[in-house]
Design an enzyme around this catalytic site. Structure first.
Site, PDB file in Angstrom:
ATOM      1  N   ILE A   1       0.835  -1.402  -0.084  1.00  0.00           N
ATOM      2  CA  ILE A   1      -0.140  -0.086   0.199  1.00  0.00           C
ATOM      3  C   ILE A   1       0.824   1.158  -0.013  1.00  0.00           C
ATOM      4  O   ILE A   1       1.760   1.125   0.868  1.00  0.00           O
ATOM      5  CB  ILE A   1      -0.845   0.118   1.401  1.00  0.00           C
ATOM      6  CG1 ILE A   1      -1.729  -1.213   1.407  1.00  0.00           C
ATOM      7  CG2 ILE A   1      -1.942   1.235   1.305  1.00  0.00           C
ATOM      8  CD1 ILE A   1      -2.392  -1.473   2.555  1.00  0.00           C
ATOM      9  N   CYS A   2       0.637   2.295  -0.772  1.00  0.00           N
ATOM     10  CA  CYS A   2       1.461   3.508  -0.985  1.00  0.00           C
ATOM     11  C   CYS A   2       0.370   4.623  -0.220  1.00  0.00           C
ATOM     12  O   CYS A   2      -0.615   5.013  -0.909  1.00  0.00           O
ATOM     13  CB  CYS A   2       1.653   3.891  -2.326  1.00  0.00           C
ATOM     14  SG  CYS A   2       2.399   5.448  -2.539  1.00  0.00           S
ATOM     15  N   LEU A   3       0.813   4.778   0.947  1.00  0.00           N
ATOM     16  CA  LEU A   3      -0.020   5.784   1.945  1.00  0.00           C
ATOM     17  C   LEU A   3       1.015   6.505   2.794  1.00  0.00           C
ATOM     18  O   LEU A   3       1.973   5.973   3.532  1.00  0.00           O
ATOM     19  CB  LEU A   3      -0.802   5.037   2.656  1.00  0.00           C
ATOM     20  CG  LEU A   3      -1.842   5.717   3.798  1.00  0.00           C
ATOM     21  CD1 LEU A   3      -2.728   6.734   2.811  1.00  0.00           C
ATOM     22  CD2 LEU A   3      -2.655   4.797   4.571  1.00  0.00           C
TER      23      LEU A   3
END
Lengths: 176, 318
Positions: free
Chosen positions: A108-110
């Site tokens: 996840i890119c967060l």
């Protein structure tokens, strides 16, 4: 010049152990909090591994009025020893078509899972942030370029139907 | 360079500058050779870090050094800086350099404050700051922070505060304080305590801080706290210093060592006093009240970095 390896080993030892105790204590508090909050947040079900407090899984509900509505998505948490100074590693175990989730690995890119992490976040609030990300994809920093390109080119319908299809295929109970 | 000199007497397994090395047939240079060399470098670095302590950038705090180390550092640099260092050395005797990892302001503040308490044994000050810390805790609670997210960080700072007061079983010496402040796990937890306190204060008085924050980063107060105050390694600006100084009620003096030139009449070093006031009144900066309050924490600011300064009259040994 003599190199004192004992000192080096000792100092490494001293640096690691307090973190381990601190992270364990913190995770135990989160565990108790999760038991209390279960009713308060029906969209999130966080479960700690029976034998390892550094391993958690979560089931989150796809937010309504998104292509993920009706789906149940499983997340895997790997908590580092330096937690909560360092963020947990989180990935989707359930296949999902979303610009900020790697299609193969579920990574996840967060920002809060990377540079903007702080101990003010909890495993529970990370789940909430991921649900918010599902509802508000950031097409400009895509991990899934196909999904990001659909959104960036304005093909909302294309993105939604792909995302909807994968929700049906991977995140909903099979009928019959 | 310093570190290489220190290594001169050691047996070093590899040598990248060895002339024989460059004539090696690269085709025969295999992956495991590279791995081996890589491991050798790592092994050497791992030993060097705790050992070459005071010169190593990875050490959180260096030893106290005479201010002349600054002029050595700028020997071939700008004459304005050298003149300013000269002016500084009239009032300040020593410097303690901190690691440049984005937490230097908080770390410098931590060490300087605890060192002051250790040396002054000012119990009234400890009682005063303890009351303020209790208030900070209430602030965070009222902002919706769950207790368990911040309480460990608060507890660790209160423990340090208790330990620097002498006469208890748990009392620590100055040497212990240096040792402890260099311990990443203690130091990081205290930095995080300050970050929580700073964030709480900014959000509690968001109307006061909003214009500063808009000027700095063009984000909301909430967003600023989430991305520029609470995460470790985010550098501190005036906003952070004002908020921390106000929340804890601790005055801070910052001396500015930069290239800003001065008027024709001699060189002077700019400074700014952050003077907290009681209640909801904003930080009064260098006017009015500051005449009566003398900050016992003095930090040296060089663009992007804070270190601790020691005044001459304080009677500390160097």
């Amino acid at each position: 010049m003599q190199i004192n390896t004992d000192d080096a080993i000792l100092s490494i030892h001293l640096l690691v152990v307090p973190h381990l105790q601190a992270s364990r204590a913190r995770l135990f508090k989160e565990y108790k909090e999760v038991q209390r909050e279960k009713v308060a947040d029906p969209d999130i079900q966080l479960v700690c591994d029976d034998t390892n407090i550094f391993k958690w899984t979560a089931l989150i509900k796809g937010p309504s009025e998104t292509p993920y509505e009706g789906g149940i998505f499983q997340l895997a948490f790997a908590v580092p020893e330096q937690y909560p100074l360092q963020p947990p590693q989180v990935r989707f175990l359930t296949k999902i078509f979303h610009p900020n989730v790697h299609f193969k690995t579920g990574e996840i890119c967060l920002d809060i899972l990377k540079t903007a992490w702080s101990p003010a976040w909890t495993l529970q609030s990370v789940c909430r942030a991921i649900i918010a990300l599902m509802a508000h994809p950031e097409a400009d920093s895509p991990l899934n370029c196909d999904s990001g390109n659909l959104l960036r080119s304005g093909d909302l319908r294309g993105y939604q139907s792909m995302a909807r299809m994968y929700t049906k295929l991977a995140a909903m109970p099979k009928k019959g | 360079m310093q570190p290489e000199e220190k290594l001169a007497g050691e047996e070093v397994e590899y040598q990248t500058c060895d002339p024989g090395f460059t004539t090696t047939d690269w085709a025969t240079f295999r992956d495991d050779d590279i791995m081996q060399q890589h491991n050798a470098i790592q092994a050497e670095e791992a030993v060097k870090k705790p050992y070459v302590s005071d010169k190593e950038r990875n050490i959180i705090f260096l030893m106290q050094e005479p201010l002349s180390v600054l002029s050595e550092e700028y020997q071939s640099g700008s004459p304005i800086l050298l003149e300013k260092i000269q002016v500084l050395s009239e009032s300040y005797a020593a410097i303690r350099r901190t690691r440049g990892d984005g937490n230097c302001f908080f770390r410098s503040f931590m060490f300087s404050y605890l060192e002051h308490i250790l040396e002054s044994q000012d119990k009234a000050e400890v009682d005063r700051i303890t009351a303020n810390i209790e208030q900070c805790k209430k602030t965070l609670q009222s902002l919706g922070y769950a207790d368990f997210t911040f309480e460990d960080f608060f507890a660790l700072f209160l423990e340090q505060l208790e330990n620097v007061l002498q006469g208890n079983e748990s009392s620590i010496s100055h040497e212990d304080l240096v040792q402890r402040s260099r311990d990443q796990s203690v130091s990081d937890y205290v930095v995080m305590f300050f970050r929580f306190v700073t964030s709480g204060e900014i959000r509690r008085r968001s109307e006061f801080f909003e214009p500063f924050i808009l000027g700095l980063s063009n984000t909301t107060v909430e967003q600023f706290c989430k991305t520029s105050v609470e995460p470790m390694g985010e550098e501190s600006d005036h906003v952070h210093i004002i908020a921390l100084s106000d929340a804890l009620g601790v005055p801070i003096r910052v001396m500015y060592l930069d290239r800003s030139s001065c008027d024709a009449e001699g060189v002077s070093v700019n400074h700014h006093d952050f003077i907290p006031t009681v209640g909801d009144v904003q930080n009064t900066t260098s006017k009015g009240v500051s005449d009566f309050v003398k900050p016992f924490i003095t930090l040296l600011y060089r663009p992007g970095h804070y270190d601790i300064l020691y005044p001459k009259q304080s009677g500390k040994q160097y």
